[in-house]
Scaffold this motif. Structure first.
Motif, PDB file in Angstrom:
ATOM      1  N   GLY A 121       7.867  15.171 -35.111  1.00  0.00           N
ATOM      2  CA  GLY A 121       7.088  14.183 -35.569  1.00  0.00           C
ATOM      3  C   GLY A 121       6.699  14.042 -37.333  1.00  0.00           C
ATOM      4  O   GLY A 121       7.144  13.281 -37.932  1.00  0.00           O
ATOM      5  N   SER A 122       6.175  15.159 -37.431  1.00  0.00           N
ATOM      6  CA  SER A 122       5.968  15.818 -38.935  1.00  0.00           C
ATOM      7  C   SER A 122       7.028  15.164 -39.708  1.00  0.00           C
ATOM      8  O   SER A 122       7.099  14.758 -40.816  1.00  0.00           O
ATOM      9  N   ASN A 125       8.298  11.824 -40.091  1.00  0.00           N
ATOM     10  CA  ASN A 125       7.417  10.870 -40.851  1.00  0.00           C
ATOM     11  C   ASN A 125       7.796  11.456 -42.483  1.00  0.00           C
ATOM     12  O   ASN A 125       7.659  10.634 -43.365  1.00  0.00           O
ATOM     13  N   HIS A 155      -0.756  11.886 -38.686  1.00  0.00           N
ATOM     14  CA  HIS A 155       0.948  11.798 -38.862  1.00  0.00           C
ATOM     15  C   HIS A 155       1.790  13.243 -38.920  1.00  0.00           C
ATOM     16  O   HIS A 155       2.805  13.212 -39.041  1.00  0.00           O
ATOM     17  N   GLY A 156       1.017  14.380 -38.609  1.00  0.00           N
ATOM     18  CA  GLY A 156       1.811  15.599 -38.652  1.00  0.00           C
ATOM     19  C   GLY A 156       1.133  16.526 -39.420  1.00  0.00           C
ATOM     20  O   GLY A 156      -0.001  16.595 -39.930  1.00  0.00           O
ATOM     21  N   GLU A 231      -0.107   4.198 -36.926  1.00  0.00           N
ATOM     22  CA  GLU A 231       0.190   4.344 -35.409  1.00  0.00           C
ATOM     23  C   GLU A 231      -0.258   3.150 -34.894  1.00  0.00           C
ATOM     24  O   GLU A 231      -0.937   2.335 -34.950  1.00  0.00           O
ATOM     25  N   ASP A 264       4.322   4.805 -36.956  1.00  0.00           N
ATOM     26  CA  ASP A 264       4.539   6.022 -36.250  1.00  0.00           C
ATOM     27  C   ASP A 264       4.269   6.163 -34.802  1.00  0.00           C
ATOM     28  O   ASP A 264       3.412   5.903 -34.095  1.00  0.00           O
ATOM     29  N   LYS A 294       7.888  12.931 -29.647  1.00  0.00           N
ATOM     30  CA  LYS A 294       7.653  13.504 -28.275  1.00  0.00           C
ATOM     31  C   LYS A 294       8.319  13.178 -27.284  1.00  0.00           C
ATOM     32  O   LYS A 294       9.010  13.913 -26.506  1.00  0.00           O
TER      33      LYS A 294
END
Ligand SMILES: Cc1ncc(COP(=O)(O)O)c(C=O)c1O
Length: 466
Positions: A121-122, A125, A155-156, A231, A264, A294
């Motif tokens: 995810g990081s 982004n 966001h990570g 988000e 996100d 995820k």
């Protein structure tokens, strides 16, 4: 279960883990006297630890990931087959599952058109942040480099992602951070007093909360702001659902000031919020970037995606004679076929088993159960969520909304664990606000599973708070 314990010398595994593994997120001092939990096996909604203890997993692998449940043979088989045929080649070239998954994914995302593969995810982004910065240079002569992010959003764990991190306890001691990331206020109705909006409710509150983003844009100068990253429903920051009217106004503000919208979906994406594939689709949002990780392959392989529009994509092939014109970025393992092969099966399972619908139905049941617990336990100040993504905010007093101590939240989580139910909690995230217990069971959850989870919470609240 017995088989796997007999085949392995579990005491050796525990010893090796204690000697050499640095676990994520946690303080290791207690492992000088206690053993870490080692998860040995999983099937459906359940996992087993090294002592053979069975748990109902109410958080899909602790961090809202294993959306289709454990032990899916067809995902493992698809990964095996693809790895044997073609395991890896850098994604400057294409591969079969990568092309097919991109096609399927875009079918679910009207208005979007291009998929960029990466691993976390990081990282997804970071890819969007880099594109936003490159657009600022290509289109706006180096202006519009600022990226707005929201208080309490996450966001990570990489440094640019943390620069966009709205959780001060997560960020503490890791600065300095990257420049030109600017924070906007959260939009949580339960804590609207913090925003100076205590007198408003419903749609009026939602619009006023969105207008606080506009205030920041005007303060910074709209000509300096390139993007807004949010988000759809804030996850680790306390399961914060947006108020009515908020997203309509956010969208208007982005259009008015020519600001790109980066959503996100690392937690909400691929069905977690029920009915729709993505959280943003509940609110009629038209994003420029969507990042997800995820639930994409439910944890069966490492994969994340940064998805954007054809309009953005077109900008990066406008001048082939300019060697800096295109997106000069790579993610080595974005070329591994295991990720998209697993993601294709994951998506097929969700469709064939009607899991978007089950998520909505079971989410409603869980919301009903938790609201019923509110009648009994005054310690529950608020219940929030969407689909199978829910949280309860625990407060010492409903009038003052004073949060319970983080140690008491840990005690509730531990008591549920002792009862054989793994639940989650915000911890070491937002100063003074780590008072939310969280739930994200797999989308396959049954009514009996949901009731088992909420019964465990009922018992734990009675035990910890009386
Ligand atoms: C909303 C959100 N975005 C991004 C991330 C970072 O994802 P990863 O840990 O895969 O880098 C997370 C992780 O929890 C998250 O909750």
């Amino acid at each position: 279960m017995d088989g796997i314990l007999k085949d392995n010398d579990i005491s050796h595994v525990v010893k090796a883990d204690k000697a050499h593994v640095w676990h994520h997120l946690i303080q290791h001092k207690p492992f000088e006297t206690n053993d870490p939990r080692i998860i040995i096996e999983g099937k459906g909604m359940r996992v087993w630890d090294q002592n053979g203890k069975e748990y109902l997993d109410a958080v899909s692998g602790a961090v809202w990931t294993v959306n289709v449940g454990y032990g899916r043979e067809r995902i493992a088989n698809a990964v095996h087959e693809n790895l044997m045929k073609m395991c890896y080649f850098a994604n400057a070239a294409g591969n079969i599952p990568g092309a097919l998954y991109a096609e399927k994914l875009i079918e679910k995302m009207p208005g979007m058109s291009r998929v960029y593969y990466c691993n976390s995810g990081s990282e997804a982004n970071e890819k969007a942040f880099k594109l936003i910065r490159q657009i600022a240079h290509k289109k706006y002569g180096g202006k519009k480099t600022k990226i707005l992010y929201r208080d309490r959003d996450y966001h990570g764990s990489t440094l640019a992602a943390m620069s966009a991190g709205g959780q001060d306890e997560r960020n503490a001691q890791y600065g300095p951070f990257a420049p030109d990331f600017v924070r906007v206020p959260h939009c949580m109705e339960y804590r609207k007093d913090e925003l100076g909006l205590g007198h408003l409710s419903g749609r009026d509150f939602g619009i006023a909360a969105a207008n606080q983003i506009e205030d920041v844009i005007l303060r910074e100068g709209p000509e300096t702001v390139g993007a807004l990253c949010l988000e759809p429903v804030t996850a680790g920051g306390g399961v914060i659902t947006p108020p009515e009217g908020y997203w309509d106004r956010v969208q208007e503000i982005c259009q008015e000031y020519d600001i790109l919208l980066h959503i996100d979906e690392v937690v909400c994406g691929i069905g977690r919020t029920g009915t729709h594939w993505f959280g943003y689709q509940h609110y009629g949002i038209k994003p420029d970037f969507v990042t997800m990780a995820k639930g994409v392959a439910s944890g069966y392989a490492a994969i994340s995606c940064m998805v954007t529009t054809e309009e953005v994509f077109e900008m990066f092939k406008s001048d082939p004679t300019d060697k800096l014109d295109h997106f000069r970025d790579i993610s080595t393992f974005g070329g591994c076929t295991a990720g998209p092969a697993a993601a294709l099966e994951n998506m097929a399972i969700i469709e064939e088993e009607g899991l978007l619908e089950n998520c909505t139905a079971m989410g409603e049941r869980m919301m009903g159960n938790l609201k019923a617990l509110m009648e009994k336990h005054t310690i529950i100040g608020d219940v929030r969520g969407k689909g199978l993504f829910l949280g309860c905010e625990l407060v010492k007093d409903r009038e003052t909304k004073e949060p319970v101590d983080e140690a008491d939240i840990a005690a509730v989580v531990a008591d549920c664990g002792a009862q054989g139910v793994i639940i989650g909690a915000a911890n070491r995230s937002v100063p003074g606000r780590n008072n939310v217990i969280a739930f994200s069971p797999a989308l396959i959850a049954t009514a009996a599973d949901i009731d088992t989870i909420t019964n465990a919470v009922d018992n734990a609240l009675t035990k910890v708070f009386g």
